[in-house]
Scaffold this motif. Structure first.
Motif, PDB file in Angstrom:
ATOM      1  N   SER A  24       0.837  -1.207   0.000  1.00 14.98           N
ATOM      2  CA  SER A  24       0.000   0.000   0.000  1.00 14.98           C
ATOM      3  C   SER A  24       0.870   1.255   0.000  1.00 14.98           C
ATOM      4  CB  SER A  24      -0.925   0.002   1.221  1.00 14.98           C
ATOM      5  OG  SER A  24      -1.792  -1.114   1.203  1.00 14.98           O
ATOM      6  N   ILE A  25       1.976   1.218   0.762  1.00 17.12           N
ATOM      7  CA  ILE A  25       2.894   2.357   0.783  1.00 17.12           C
ATOM      8  C   ILE A  25       3.516   2.559  -0.599  1.00 17.12           C
ATOM      9  CG2 ILE A  25       5.038   3.252   1.759  1.00 17.12           C
ATOM     10  CD1 ILE A  25       4.330   1.819   4.358  1.00 17.12           C
ATOM     11  N   ALA A  26       3.848   1.460  -1.271  1.00 19.08           N
ATOM     12  CA  ALA A  26       4.418   1.556  -2.617  1.00 19.08           C
ATOM     13  C   ALA A  26       3.440   2.225  -3.574  1.00 19.08           C
ATOM     14  CB  ALA A  26       4.799   0.167  -3.131  1.00 19.08           C
ATOM     15  N   LEU A  59      13.972   7.498  -4.096  1.00 15.11           N
ATOM     16  CA  LEU A  59      14.764   6.779  -3.094  1.00 15.11           C
ATOM     17  C   LEU A  59      13.894   5.897  -2.212  1.00 15.11           C
ATOM     18  CD1 LEU A  59      17.319   9.515  -1.955  1.00 15.11           C
ATOM     19  CD2 LEU A  59      17.699   7.587  -3.505  1.00 15.11           C
ATOM     20  N   ALA A  60      12.586   6.180  -2.193  1.00 19.01           N
ATOM     21  CA  ALA A  60      11.693   5.330  -1.404  1.00 19.01           C
ATOM     22  C   ALA A  60      11.673   3.906  -1.956  1.00 19.01           C
ATOM     23  CB  ALA A  60      10.288   5.915  -1.400  1.00 19.01           C
ATOM     24  N   VAL A  61      11.930   3.736  -3.245  1.00 21.30           N
ATOM     25  CA  VAL A  61      11.848   2.403  -3.859  1.00 21.30           C
ATOM     26  C   VAL A  61      12.908   1.454  -3.294  1.00 21.30           C
ATOM     27  CG1 VAL A  61      11.999   1.116  -6.013  1.00 21.30           C
ATOM     28  CG2 VAL A  61      10.748   3.281  -5.936  1.00 21.30           C
ATOM     29  N   PRO A  62      14.211   1.798  -3.304  1.00 24.18           N
ATOM     30  CA  PRO A  62      15.178   0.857  -2.725  1.00 24.18           C
ATOM     31  C   PRO A  62      14.988   0.648  -1.230  1.00 24.18           C
ATOM     32  CG  PRO A  62      16.248   2.922  -3.338  1.00 24.18           C
ATOM     33  CD  PRO A  62      14.882   2.955  -3.936  1.00 24.18           C
ATOM     34  N   VAL A  63      14.536   1.697  -0.521  1.00 17.94           N
ATOM     35  CA  VAL A  63      14.295   1.526   0.914  1.00 17.94           C
ATOM     36  C   VAL A  63      13.175   0.516   1.146  1.00 17.94           C
ATOM     37  CG1 VAL A  63      13.504   2.669   3.025  1.00 17.94           C
ATOM     38  CG2 VAL A  63      15.138   3.822   1.524  1.00 17.94           C
ATOM     39  N   LEU A  64      12.066   0.686   0.445  1.00 19.37           N
ATOM     40  CA  LEU A  64      10.947  -0.239   0.589  1.00 19.37           C
ATOM     41  C   LEU A  64      11.299  -1.629   0.077  1.00 19.37           C
ATOM     42  CD1 LEU A  64       7.990   2.077  -0.501  1.00 19.37           C
ATOM     43  CD2 LEU A  64       8.511   1.281   1.812  1.00 19.37           C
ATOM     44  N   SER A  73       8.351 -10.619   1.339  1.00 19.57           N
ATOM     45  CA  SER A  73       7.015 -10.364   0.822  1.00 19.57           C
ATOM     46  C   SER A  73       7.065 -10.225  -0.700  1.00 19.57           C
ATOM     47  CB  SER A  73       6.428  -9.089   1.431  1.00 19.57           C
ATOM     48  OG  SER A  73       5.236  -8.717   0.759  1.00 19.57           O
ATOM     49  N   ALA A  74       6.516 -11.203  -1.389  1.00 17.87           N
ATOM     50  CA  ALA A  74       6.437 -11.127  -2.845  1.00 17.87           C
ATOM     51  C   ALA A  74       5.441 -10.050  -3.268  1.00 17.87           C
ATOM     52  CB  ALA A  74       6.018 -12.488  -3.408  1.00 17.87           C
ATOM     53  N   THR A  75       4.368  -9.876  -2.496  1.00 16.82           N
ATOM     54  CA  THR A  75       3.355  -8.877  -2.827  1.00 16.82           C
ATOM     55  C   THR A  75       3.958  -7.479  -2.845  1.00 16.82           C
ATOM     56  OG1 THR A  75       1.597 -10.216  -1.862  1.00 16.82           O
ATOM     57  CG2 THR A  75       1.163  -7.869  -2.108  1.00 16.82           C
ATOM     58  N   ALA A  76       4.702  -7.130  -1.786  1.00 17.99           N
ATOM     59  CA  ALA A  76       5.315  -5.801  -1.718  1.00 17.99           C
ATOM     60  C   ALA A  76       6.375  -5.623  -2.797  1.00 17.99           C
ATOM     61  CB  ALA A  76       5.906  -5.579  -0.335  1.00 17.99           C
ATOM     62  N   THR A  77       7.149  -6.688  -3.061  1.00 19.04           N
ATOM     63  CA  THR A  77       8.199  -6.592  -4.067  1.00 19.04           C
ATOM     64  C   THR A  77       7.615  -6.303  -5.437  1.00 19.04           C
ATOM     65  OG1 THR A  77       9.583  -8.150  -2.804  1.00 19.04           O
ATOM     66  CG2 THR A  77      10.142  -7.798  -5.123  1.00 19.04           C
ATOM     67  N   VAL A  78       6.551  -6.996  -5.784  1.00 21.14           N
ATOM     68  CA  VAL A  78       5.911  -6.767  -7.074  1.00 21.14           C
ATOM     69  C   VAL A  78       5.285  -5.372  -7.118  1.00 21.14           C
ATOM     70  CG1 VAL A  78       4.027  -7.496  -8.586  1.00 21.14           C
ATOM     71  CG2 VAL A  78       5.516  -9.202  -7.525  1.00 21.14           C
ATOM     72  N   ALA A  79       4.681  -4.940  -6.012  1.00 22.89           N
ATOM     73  CA  ALA A  79       4.032  -3.626  -5.974  1.00 22.89           C
ATOM     74  C   ALA A  79       5.028  -2.507  -6.216  1.00 22.89           C
ATOM     75  CB  ALA A  79       3.325  -3.429  -4.644  1.00 22.89           C
ATOM     76  N   LEU A  80       6.291  -2.729  -5.857  1.00 20.23           N
ATOM     77  CA  LEU A  80       7.302  -1.683  -6.017  1.00 20.23           C
ATOM     78  C   LEU A  80       7.641  -1.417  -7.484  1.00 20.23           C
ATOM     79  CD1 LEU A  80       9.644  -2.501  -3.020  1.00 20.23           C
ATOM     80  CD2 LEU A  80       8.445  -0.354  -3.418  1.00 20.23           C
ATOM     81  N   VAL A  81       7.202  -2.314  -8.366  1.00 19.65           N
ATOM     82  CA  VAL A  81       7.393  -2.053  -9.792  1.00 19.65           C
ATOM     83  C   VAL A  81       6.649  -0.777 -10.191  1.00 19.65           C
ATOM     84  CG1 VAL A  81       6.922  -2.911 -12.120  1.00 19.65           C
ATOM     85  CG2 VAL A  81       7.754  -4.478 -10.338  1.00 19.65           C
ATOM     86  N   LEU A  82       5.511  -0.509  -9.554  1.00 17.46           N
ATOM     87  CA  LEU A  82       4.698   0.651  -9.906  1.00 17.46           C
ATOM     88  C   LEU A  82       5.421   1.972  -9.650  1.00 17.46           C
ATOM     89  CD1 LEU A  82       2.052   1.784 -10.964  1.00 17.46           C
ATOM     90  CD2 LEU A  82       1.108   1.587  -8.642  1.00 17.46           C
ATOM     91  N   PRO A  83       5.900   2.275  -8.419  1.00 19.44           N
ATOM     92  CA  PRO A  83       6.613   3.549  -8.238  1.00 19.44           C
ATOM     93  C   PRO A  83       7.907   3.626  -9.036  1.00 19.44           C
ATOM     94  CG  PRO A  83       6.795   2.198  -6.264  1.00 19.44           C
ATOM     95  CD  PRO A  83       5.764   1.543  -7.146  1.00 19.44           C
ATOM     96  N   ALA A  84       8.580   2.467  -9.230  1.00 20.93           N
ATOM     97  CA  ALA A  84       9.808   2.487 -10.033  1.00 20.93           C
ATOM     98  C   ALA A  84       9.493   2.874 -11.480  1.00 20.93           C
ATOM     99  CB  ALA A  84      10.483   1.116  -9.982  1.00 20.93           C
ATOM    100  N   ALA A  85       8.400   2.338 -12.010  1.00 25.76           N
ATOM    101  CA  ALA A  85       8.019   2.653 -13.389  1.00 25.76           C
ATOM    102  C   ALA A  85       7.580   4.106 -13.523  1.00 25.76           C
ATOM    103  CB  ALA A  85       6.895   1.715 -13.838  1.00 25.76           C
ATOM    104  N   VAL A  86       6.845   4.615 -12.524  1.00 25.21           N
ATOM    105  CA  VAL A  86       6.406   6.009 -12.562  1.00 25.21           C
ATOM    106  C   VAL A  86       7.612   6.931 -12.522  1.00 25.21           C
ATOM    107  CG1 VAL A  86       5.166   7.797 -11.294  1.00 25.21           C
ATOM    108  CG2 VAL A  86       4.136   5.540 -11.576  1.00 25.21           C
ATOM    109  N   TRP A  87       8.551   6.654 -11.631  1.00 26.32           N
ATOM    110  CA  TRP A  87       9.759   7.497 -11.538  1.00 26.32           C
ATOM    111  C   TRP A  87      10.517   7.479 -12.855  1.00 26.32           C
ATOM    112  CZ3 TRP A  87      14.923   7.570 -12.246  1.00 26.32           C
ATOM    113  CH2 TRP A  87      15.646   8.610 -11.644  1.00 26.32           C
TER     114      TRP A  87
END
Length: 321
Positions: A24-26, A59-64, A73-87
């Motif tokens: 959710s944070i991602a 920078l929130a992406v590598p921290v998260l 957590s596979a769920t959180a790892t996959v969710a982080l693709v979204l902010p990485a792609a937006v950035w």
């Protein structure tokens, strides 16, 4: 008593069923990167504060990601693709280097030389060697001004100074005058706007130099930018009223291109925004608050110069007329 699981995990939890808070944070980070204007300025100008340092939100992406891996957590790892792609979509292009061979007609240079600069002569020599056709300076002091005039004169024989801002040019300057960007309530001796016409071989260009008011982060007021925003409105109005089609605007705006406070100016201009070009503070640049913008002309490359005796880095841009 059953065994306690870190993070409130119980038996049967899997990499896909844990880490939903991180996920959710991602998603929230991605939303803030994509839609920073959704954060209002009604409380402490938080929206403008976020926009000022928006590229650093990545920078929130590598921290998260580190926390997600720790949580397995596979769920959180996959969710982080979204902010990485937006950035990457918003800022990835700024990672590309400037094209040194880009065709251009003139080079402009912008530098807040700092009124506490202990080596104006050294700063002036760095600027003189940069090969720019137009050089805009802010925070000029009466003591340092003769130094800049003497050092820059051989390559830039034409110059105009209004208050604490100045313009040096290879081309003749005419019609130089102050531009009133003073916020309401600021004393009459505050003069930080200049307009001049540069008579280039390809025609006349209106050149503006501006130094918008500083911003502060204070408790309990938050991000104090009211004067800067008011000054940006005045500058935008002056540019809108400019009769010449081609305009080059240089200055220290105490604002980034992502900050909504600069919208009255950016909406009328094309910023030289290749690369990140963080210009302040010089010791550890965190934000690009010095800008070169054009109207009816195209910036084709921009870059920062090495540090001088100022707390800002000089920036330069090539412009195609």
């Amino acid at each position: 008593m059953g065994r306690w699981h870190w993070g409130g995990e119980g038996p049967g939890r899997t990499p896909w069923t844990r880490g939903w808070v991180l996920a959710s944070i991602a998603v929230l980070v991605a939303g803030l990167l994509a839609f920073p204007a959704a954060v209002p300025n009604t409380v402490g100008n938080l929206g403008s504060l976020l926009e000022t340092f928006l590229p650093w939100g990545g920078l929130a992406v590598p921290v998260l990601l580190g926390v997600a891996l720790l949580r397995r957590s596979a769920t959180a790892t996959v969710a982080l693709v979204l902010p990485a792609a937006v950035w990457a979509a918003i800022f990835g292009g700024r990672l590309l280097p400037a094209d040194p061979g880009a065709a251009h007609d003139l080079t402009a240079l912008q530098h807040n030389v700092s009124d506490e600069n202990s080596d104006p002569g050294g700063t002036a020599r760095v600027l003189a060697r940069a090969g720019a056709d137009l050089i805009a300076l802010e925070e000029l002091t009466p003591e340092a001004l003769p130094v800049y005039e003497a050092v820059l004169a051989p390559g830039h024989p034409y110059h105009a100074v209004v208050g604490t801002v100045g313009l040096w040019s290879r081309y003749p300057l005419t019609g130089s005058r102050p531009v009133d960007i003073r916020p309401v309530g600021v004393g009459g001796d505050w003069s930080r706007g200049l307009r001049s016409t540069a008579r280039t071989p390809l025609g006349d260009i209106a050149v503006y130099v501006a130094h918008l008011p500083s911003v502060r982060i204070r408790l309990p007021d938050g991000f104090s930018s009211d004067w800067r925003d008011e000054s940006a409105v005045a500058l935008g109005a002056a540019i809108a009223a400019e009769e010449l089609d081609r305009v080059v605007l240089l200055g220290d705006f105490n604002s980034t291109l992502d900050d909504r406070g600069l919208a009255p100016v950016i909406s009328r201009m094309t910023p030289a925004d290749g690369g990140f070009g963080f210009s302040w503070p010089a010791a550890l640049p965190l934000a690009r608050i010095d800008h070169i913008m054009t109207r009816a002309a195209t910036p084709v490359a921009t870059w920062t110069l090495p540090a001088t005796g100022s707390d800002h880095l000089p920036i330069a841009a090539r412009v195609k007329l």
